[in-house]
Design a protein around this motif. Structure first.
Motif, PDB file in Angstrom:
ATOM      1  N   VAL A  22       0.851  -1.184   0.000  1.00 59.59           N
ATOM      2  CA  VAL A  22       0.000   0.000   0.000  1.00 59.59           C
ATOM      3  C   VAL A  22       0.887   1.233   0.000  1.00 59.59           C
ATOM      4  O   VAL A  22       1.926   1.255   0.655  1.00 59.59           O
ATOM      5  CB  VAL A  22      -0.890   0.018   1.272  1.00 59.59           C
ATOM      6  CG1 VAL A  22      -1.635   1.326   1.428  1.00 59.59           C
ATOM      7  CG2 VAL A  22      -1.858  -1.140   1.273  1.00 59.59           C
ATOM      8  N   TRP A  23       0.430   2.290  -0.690  1.00 59.87           N
ATOM      9  CA  TRP A  23       1.150   3.557  -0.648  1.00 59.87           C
ATOM     10  C   TRP A  23       0.458   4.558   0.278  1.00 59.87           C
ATOM     11  O   TRP A  23       1.044   5.068   1.198  1.00 59.87           O
ATOM     12  CB  TRP A  23       1.328   4.159  -2.035  1.00 59.87           C
ATOM     13  CG  TRP A  23       2.071   5.458  -1.962  1.00 59.87           C
ATOM     14  CD1 TRP A  23       1.582   6.709  -2.214  1.00 59.87           C
ATOM     15  CD2 TRP A  23       3.426   5.649  -1.548  1.00 59.87           C
ATOM     16  NE1 TRP A  23       2.557   7.663  -1.993  1.00 59.87           N
ATOM     17  CE2 TRP A  23       3.696   7.031  -1.584  1.00 59.87           C
ATOM     18  CE3 TRP A  23       4.439   4.794  -1.135  1.00 59.87           C
ATOM     19  CZ2 TRP A  23       4.930   7.570  -1.230  1.00 59.87           C
ATOM     20  CZ3 TRP A  23       5.665   5.326  -0.787  1.00 59.87           C
ATOM     21  CH2 TRP A  23       5.900   6.703  -0.852  1.00 59.87           C
ATOM     22  N   ASP A  24      -0.818   4.895   0.005  1.00 55.82           N
ATOM     23  CA  ASP A  24      -1.509   5.842   0.885  1.00 55.82           C
ATOM     24  C   ASP A  24      -2.957   5.428   1.092  1.00 55.82           C
ATOM     25  O   ASP A  24      -3.332   4.320   0.720  1.00 55.82           O
ATOM     26  CB  ASP A  24      -1.340   7.299   0.436  1.00 55.82           C
ATOM     27  CG  ASP A  24      -1.969   7.634  -0.899  1.00 55.82           C
ATOM     28  OD1 ASP A  24      -2.888   6.925  -1.340  1.00 55.82           O
ATOM     29  OD2 ASP A  24      -1.553   8.631  -1.505  1.00 55.82           O
ATOM     30  N   GLY A  25      -3.758   6.303   1.680  1.00 56.15           N
ATOM     31  CA  GLY A  25      -5.093   5.942   2.131  1.00 56.15           C
ATOM     32  C   GLY A  25      -6.119   5.650   1.060  1.00 56.15           C
ATOM     33  O   GLY A  25      -7.159   5.068   1.345  1.00 56.15           O
TER      34      GLY A  25
ATOM     35  N   ILE B  22       0.931  11.323   1.057  1.00 59.91           N
ATOM     36  CA  ILE B  22       1.797  10.964   2.183  1.00 59.91           C
ATOM     37  C   ILE B  22       2.562  12.180   2.703  1.00 59.91           C
ATOM     38  O   ILE B  22       2.806  12.303   3.896  1.00 59.91           O
ATOM     39  CB  ILE B  22       2.753   9.820   1.786  1.00 59.91           C
ATOM     40  CG1 ILE B  22       1.975   8.508   1.661  1.00 59.91           C
ATOM     41  CG2 ILE B  22       3.892   9.654   2.779  1.00 59.91           C
ATOM     42  CD1 ILE B  22       1.285   8.031   2.923  1.00 59.91           C
TER      43      ILE B  22
ATOM     44  N   GLY C 205      -1.943  12.131   5.496  1.00 62.04           N
ATOM     45  CA  GLY C 205      -1.800  11.013   4.566  1.00 62.04           C
ATOM     46  C   GLY C 205      -1.335   9.753   5.282  1.00 62.04           C
ATOM     47  O   GLY C 205      -1.742   8.644   4.942  1.00 62.04           O
TER      48      GLY C 205
ATOM     49  N   ARG D 127      -3.274   6.218   5.406  1.00 57.71           N
ATOM     50  CA  ARG D 127      -2.586   4.994   4.969  1.00 57.71           C
ATOM     51  C   ARG D 127      -2.611   3.952   6.069  1.00 57.71           C
ATOM     52  O   ARG D 127      -2.914   2.782   5.834  1.00 57.71           O
ATOM     53  CB  ARG D 127      -1.147   5.312   4.590  1.00 57.71           C
ATOM     54  CG  ARG D 127      -0.400   4.055   4.117  1.00 57.71           C
ATOM     55  CD  ARG D 127       1.072   4.073   4.363  1.00 57.71           C
ATOM     56  NE  ARG D 127       1.409   4.327   5.747  1.00 57.71           N
ATOM     57  CZ  ARG D 127       2.536   4.919   6.117  1.00 57.71           C
ATOM     58  NH1 ARG D 127       3.401   5.337   5.218  1.00 57.71           N
ATOM     59  NH2 ARG D 127       2.795   5.109   7.395  1.00 57.71           N
ATOM     60  N   ASP D 128      -2.317   4.371   7.302  1.00 58.11           N
ATOM     61  CA  ASP D 128      -2.267   3.418   8.403  1.00 58.11           C
ATOM     62  C   ASP D 128      -3.633   2.798   8.686  1.00 58.11           C
ATOM     63  O   ASP D 128      -3.725   1.627   9.049  1.00 58.11           O
ATOM     64  CB  ASP D 128      -1.692   4.067   9.656  1.00 58.11           C
ATOM     65  CG  ASP D 128      -0.197   4.374   9.513  1.00 58.11           C
ATOM     66  OD1 ASP D 128       0.430   3.930   8.522  1.00 58.11           O
ATOM     67  OD2 ASP D 128       0.337   5.077  10.391  1.00 58.11           O
TER      68      ASP D 128
ATOM     69  N   VAL E 226      -4.097   0.190   6.029  1.00 59.66           N
ATOM     70  CA  VAL E 226      -3.232  -0.949   6.352  1.00 59.66           C
ATOM     71  C   VAL E 226      -3.862  -1.800   7.453  1.00 59.66           C
ATOM     72  O   VAL E 226      -3.833  -3.041   7.384  1.00 59.66           O
ATOM     73  CB  VAL E 226      -1.815  -0.462   6.735  1.00 59.66           C
ATOM     74  CG1 VAL E 226      -1.005  -1.562   7.407  1.00 59.66           C
ATOM     75  CG2 VAL E 226      -1.093   0.071   5.497  1.00 59.66           C
TER      76      VAL E 226
ATOM     77  N   HIS F 251       6.780   1.753   0.572  1.00 60.71           N
ATOM     78  CA  HIS F 251       5.460   1.122   0.574  1.00 60.71           C
ATOM     79  C   HIS F 251       5.334   0.198   1.772  1.00 60.71           C
ATOM     80  O   HIS F 251       6.295  -0.457   2.166  1.00 60.71           O
ATOM     81  CB  HIS F 251       5.254   0.305  -0.704  1.00 60.71           C
ATOM     82  CG  HIS F 251       5.274   1.130  -1.935  1.00 60.71           C
ATOM     83  ND1 HIS F 251       6.415   1.355  -2.659  1.00 60.71           N
ATOM     84  CD2 HIS F 251       4.289   1.796  -2.562  1.00 60.71           C
ATOM     85  CE1 HIS F 251       6.136   2.120  -3.698  1.00 60.71           C
ATOM     86  NE2 HIS F 251       4.846   2.408  -3.656  1.00 60.71           N
TER      87      HIS F 251
END
Length: 141
Positions: free
Chosen positions: A23-26, A48, A63, A67-68, A71, A85
């Motif tokens: 994954v890169w971002d949300g 991010i 960001g 993302r978290d 994840v 990533h």
């Protein structure tokens, strides 16, 4: 771990399977073991670096927060690639393509086992915003 194949944009309306591996971002991209890179349709997250692109909805959450959260939905971080990533090992999602989403990414609506529609779940958290232009009637509270 499965290796990602060359990414190709999935034709709009086509269903496909995506087993998330990074994954890169949300709002994506999410790399799928099967090859595609997905941008979650109908939502917008900060980049991010904390910025928002002109003309995009701009949530208050960072960001990294967005993302978290994504994840966590995907089973938590399993490591980090040299590129930055976040590595994940989530169960296969069932997705429907919304067509191209810049470059080699596929815009998609995805159902994640145990979560349901991942796009709407992310929207409900408040770390991303519903993007009316692309969400249509989906993810309305």
């Amino acid at each position: 771990m499965l290796l990602a194949l060359a990414a190709a944009v999935i034709v709009s309306g086509q269903s496909f399977s995506c087993t998330p591996i990074r994954v890169w971002d949300g709002d994506g991209p999410i790399w799928c073991a099967e090859g595609p890179k997905i941008r979650l349709a109908g939502i917008a997250a900060r980049e991010i670096d904390g910025t928002c692109k002109p003309g995009h909805p701009c949530p208050k959450a960072s960001g990294i927060e967005a993302r978290d959260r994504l994840v966590r939905y995907l089973g938590g971080a399993k490591g980090e690639a040299r590129t930055g990533h976040v590595l994940v090992a989530a169960p296969a999602m069932r997705c429907v393509s919304n067509g191209p989403a810049h470059g080699d990414r596929t815009g998609a609506w995805c159902d994640l086992p145990g979560v349901g529609n991942l796009n709407c779940a992310m929207s409900r958290t408040g770390v991303v915003l519903r993007w009316d232009r692309y969400a249509g009637k989906r993810c309305r509270s």
